[in-house]
Design an enzyme around this catalytic site. Structure first.
Site, PDB file in Angstrom:
ATOM      1  N   PHE A  27      20.642  29.333  -4.717  1.00 28.89           N
ATOM      2  CA  PHE A  27      22.028  29.806  -4.813  1.00 28.89           C
ATOM      3  C   PHE A  27      22.281  30.546  -6.125  1.00 28.89           C
ATOM      4  O   PHE A  27      23.262  31.282  -6.240  1.00 28.89           O
ATOM      5  CB  PHE A  27      23.009  28.649  -4.619  1.00 28.89           C
ATOM      6  CG  PHE A  27      22.797  27.929  -3.316  1.00 28.89           C
ATOM      7  CD1 PHE A  27      22.617  28.642  -2.137  1.00 28.89           C
ATOM      8  CD2 PHE A  27      22.738  26.545  -3.264  1.00 28.89           C
ATOM      9  CE1 PHE A  27      22.395  27.994  -0.933  1.00 28.89           C
ATOM     10  CE2 PHE A  27      22.516  25.885  -2.062  1.00 28.89           C
ATOM     11  CZ  PHE A  27      22.339  26.609  -0.895  1.00 28.89           C
ATOM     12  N   ARG A  55      15.340  17.186 -12.635  1.00 36.26           N
ATOM     13  CA  ARG A  55      16.808  17.307 -12.588  1.00 36.26           C
ATOM     14  C   ARG A  55      17.475  16.085 -13.200  1.00 36.26           C
ATOM     15  O   ARG A  55      18.494  16.196 -13.873  1.00 36.26           O
ATOM     16  CB  ARG A  55      17.282  17.547 -11.153  1.00 36.26           C
ATOM     17  CG  ARG A  55      16.787  16.508 -10.164  1.00 36.26           C
ATOM     18  CD  ARG A  55      17.230  16.827  -8.747  1.00 36.26           C
ATOM     19  NE  ARG A  55      16.539  15.973  -7.783  1.00 36.26           N
ATOM     20  CZ  ARG A  55      17.063  15.593  -6.632  1.00 36.26           C
ATOM     21  NH1 ARG A  55      18.251  15.974  -6.279  1.00 36.26           N
ATOM     22  NH2 ARG A  55      16.370  14.834  -5.802  1.00 36.26           N
ATOM     23  N   ARG A  69      13.138  18.958  -8.118  1.00 34.33           N
ATOM     24  CA  ARG A  69      13.725  17.942  -7.256  1.00 34.33           C
ATOM     25  C   ARG A  69      12.912  16.641  -7.184  1.00 34.33           C
ATOM     26  O   ARG A  69      13.459  15.554  -7.271  1.00 34.33           O
ATOM     27  CB  ARG A  69      13.879  18.499  -5.834  1.00 34.33           C
ATOM     28  CG  ARG A  69      14.370  17.471  -4.833  1.00 34.33           C
ATOM     29  CD  ARG A  69      14.512  18.039  -3.434  1.00 34.33           C
ATOM     30  NE  ARG A  69      14.807  16.978  -2.487  1.00 34.33           N
ATOM     31  CZ  ARG A  69      13.882  16.253  -1.873  1.00 34.33           C
ATOM     32  NH1 ARG A  69      12.605  16.491  -2.096  1.00 34.33           N
ATOM     33  NH2 ARG A  69      14.222  15.293  -1.033  1.00 34.33           N
ATOM     34  N   GLU A 109      29.413  30.081  -5.257  1.00 29.26           N
ATOM     35  CA  GLU A 109      28.557  30.292  -6.430  1.00 29.26           C
ATOM     36  C   GLU A 109      28.838  31.604  -7.151  1.00 29.26           C
ATOM     37  O   GLU A 109      28.661  31.700  -8.367  1.00 29.26           O
ATOM     38  CB  GLU A 109      27.078  30.227  -6.028  1.00 29.26           C
ATOM     39  CG  GLU A 109      26.617  28.851  -5.557  1.00 29.26           C
ATOM     40  CD  GLU A 109      26.982  28.556  -4.107  1.00 29.26           C
ATOM     41  OE1 GLU A 109      27.459  29.483  -3.406  1.00 29.26           O
ATOM     42  OE2 GLU A 109      26.801  27.412  -3.661  1.00 29.26           O
ATOM     43  N   ASP A 156      13.793  20.314   3.178  1.00 28.25           N
ATOM     44  CA  ASP A 156      14.897  21.222   3.526  1.00 28.25           C
ATOM     45  C   ASP A 156      14.386  22.559   4.067  1.00 28.25           C
ATOM     46  O   ASP A 156      15.118  23.287   4.729  1.00 28.25           O
ATOM     47  CB  ASP A 156      15.807  21.478   2.322  1.00 28.25           C
ATOM     48  CG  ASP A 156      16.818  20.353   2.122  1.00 28.25           C
ATOM     49  OD1 ASP A 156      16.992  19.552   3.072  1.00 28.25           O
ATOM     50  OD2 ASP A 156      17.412  20.275   1.041  1.00 28.25           O
TER      51      ASP A 156
END
Lengths: 333, 282
Positions: free
Chosen positions: A100, A27, A183, A75, A133
């Site tokens: 998303f 990213r 990530r 989104e 997460d």
């Protein structure tokens, strides 16, 4: 790619200067490359849903605030707004977490793909690589879902260098694209002379007993597997299949014919992603024994990315085991 | 041609298309006939020879199922060859069951999934403003469509970005697929909702050209925020047996006698009725 745009000459050679530091996450590499690449492309705008720091576009926001559109945590609207902006000639990069993007996939289908809009959907946080997460944020279905949309190009680069080159390539390609970033810090696995080309796989290591076909974070693990196999006297070819759609059938057929069996590896459900795309490509002309490394149709959980990769069977040792199985099946035929 | 005459012909053509297609949504094609007529005959100022001009005004039919009326109005203002209407919902023809940008360049974005056309129109308005193009964007919403969460995401967004080049019109016919809005999912208080979201709200009789003209004029003059015109309409307006009856919302197969009755309600000359039914007049 046959359908690609008219500015491809800029994509390969012009490697952005900001990118490529080993240890950058994909990213970050994307975010930095985008700043470089958009400098002389005023039509490029970025849409964010309140996670610019997570997707890497905070760099773009800082460099070009007048081209950065905050959409709030909404989104679905963001995705269709991007379609509308593209209708006026802009080139929107829509950025959010992969999960998303799934939330807004119907907007991507109708307002982007069906309208043939020049929109780039760039998804951070794919797969178990999301880590702590947990399952709600770990998209394991995005490659399957976006691959099923007509005309949607699907890309998942392997390391920071390739991410920068792929960002250039999708910017130059005219049409809708879904691209995975990542990530966690990414290993540099590609040499400085590597050149990404949309729609082409690349042989990173030659071998004759089996071909390991991987994308994204699994490319590094496939290279690990090839080393493990080498120690066992097995010669494994490693292919980086960064473009999942359209897939490089020509290269796959050659690998199937020359090595006789294939293992795919992806940070994604084993259903519908890279493995399925490879199988679909080969079954028509050159079927061969295949094994699929990926998440076995279950949801993930919290944990560090490396721990999860170990638990869910995505590391080099699992790829090497799958290769042994594939080779046994080849010999038994 | 008088606006009322165009609107009447739009209704005839819309019902004729639905009859010949064997399916399509009559109710929601009849209620916005005056609004669409005003937009295409007076407001948008589209030039068929320069239909892709970057500075053209844009219109999006977010309630895509009302497209028989859109195609009909396009035919009556010279954007569409009359013979094209016979291809509505037919294989290998241009006029899809819901609007598609494909072969109809005056369709600005493909719609048919409620809520999306609104967001796309917002994107168009934002894109135009980003490039300092003075054109305006109009978007027609259904009332049942307002139950989509995406509408309220978009409503917040357009107000946040002060998109005064955007004007939404709600075809408020008070009915949706299965029943009255009020029985399916309450929309009221509607004016207050839009006002609270930061929009300029104008409420009118959506069948009255005088009120329509005034409302669009006010929308053009509004600065710093988007405008929504809440157009009170009657579902099935113009047809005695359809008006106010939710049964005519959904995709239906019209019988020949139903088309004839509707055409008589629309003051169609008796001599032409046979032509509408057998498809020799479009």
């Amino acid at each position: 790619m046959a359908a690609s745009g008219n500015r491809n000459e800029a994509s390969a050679g012009g490697a952005p200067s900001l990118i490529g530091s080993s240890g950058d996450s994909l990213r970050e590499a994307f975010g930095k490359a985008l700043v470089d690449l958009a400098r002389n492309r005023p039509e490029v705008v970025v849409l964010d849903a309140d996670i610019a720091g997570g997707t890497g576009v905070h760099h773009f926001r800082k460099a070009y605030p007048e081209r950065f559109y905050q959409c709030g945590i909404a989104e679905q609207n963001m995705m269709a707004v991007a379609g509308g902006m593209a209708a006026t000639g802009l080139v929107p990069f829509v950025t959010t977490f992969a999960v998303f993007c799934l939330r807004a996939i119907e907007q991507a289908r109708l307002s982007i793909a069906y309208c043939r809009r020049n929109v780039k959907i760039v998804a951070s946080h794919p797969g178990l690589d999301v880590g702590p997460d947990g399952a709600s944020a770990q998209a394991l279905e995005d490659l399957a879902a976006f691959r099923a949309i007509p005309g949607m190009v699907v890309v998942s680069p392997a390391d920071p260098l390739e991410m920068a080159q792929a960002t250039a390539a999708i910017m130059n390609y005219r049409g809708p694209v879904y691209m995975r970033t990542g990530r966690s810090p990414a290993r540099r696995v590609l040499g400085d002379d590597y050149r990404f080309e949309l729609g082409r796989g690349r042989v990173l290591r030659d071998g004759s007993d089996v071909t390991l076909v991987a994308c994204g974070v699994e490319v590094a693990r496939a290279l690990d597997a090839a080393q493990l196999l080498d120690a066992q006297g097995i010669s494994a070819r490693v292919v980086n299949m960064a473009t999942i759609k359209p897939i490089d059938t020509e290269l796959l057929v050659r690998c199937a014919e020359e090595t006789g069996c294939i293992v795919t590896a992806e940070d994604h459900n084993i259903f519908g992603g890279l493995g399925s795309a490879v199988a679909e490509a080969l079954v028509q002309t050159s079927p061969c024994p295949m094994e699929f490394v990926g998440v076995q149709d279950v949801f993930g959980e919290s944990g560090e990315p490396d721990e999860l990769a170990e638990k869910y069977g995505l590391t080099g040792i699992f790829i090497a085991d799958a290769a042994q199985t594939a080779i046994k099946r080849k010999i038994a035929r | 041609m008088e606006l009322k005459t165009i609107a009447c012909r739009v209704r005839r053509s819309a019902l004729q298309m639905i009859y010949h297609a064997g399916s399509g949504h009559p109710g929601g094609s009849l209620s916005p006939a005056e609004i669409l007529t005003w937009l295409y005959a007076r407001e948008l100022g589209l030039d068929p020879a320069r239909i892709d001009a970057p500075d053209r005004n844009r219109f999006v039919l977010s309630k895509g199922h009302g497209c028989p009326a859109l195609y009909a109005v396009a035919r009556h203002v010279g954007l569409l060859d009359p013979g094209q209407l016979s291809g509505f919902r037919k294989i290998d023809r241009d006029l899809q069951g819901h609007p598609n940008i494909g072969t109809t360049p005056w369709v600005e974005t493909s719609t048919g999934s409620l809520g999306q056309g609104f967001s796309a129109a917002i994107g168009i308005a934002l894109g135009l403003r980003h490039q300092q193009i003075a054109a305006r964007t109009y978007v027609l919403l259904g009332d049942g469509e307002l139950q989509e969460g995406e509408i309220w995401e978009g409503a917040m967004f357009a107000a946040h970005y002060h998109l005064d080049n955007l004007c939404a019109i709600i075809d408020y016919n008070k009915m949706q697929s299965d029943d009255l809005n009020a029985n399916i999912m309450m929309l009221e208080p509607l004016r207050e909702k839009w006002s609270a979201f930061g929009w300029q709200v104008i409420e009118i009789d959506g069948h009255d050209f005088g009120q329509i003209e005034k409302a669009f004029g006010e929308a053009r003059e509004t600065r710093g925020k988007p405008t929504v015109i809440v157009a009170n309409t009657i579902k099935g307006q113009g047809i005695s047996y359809m008006a106010g009856n939710p049964l005519w919302h959904g995709s239906v197969k019209l019988k020949p006698e139903e088309l004839v009755r509707a055409l008589r309600d629309l003051q169609t000359p008796e001599i032409d009725i046979e032509g509408y039914v057998n498809g020799s007049i479009w």
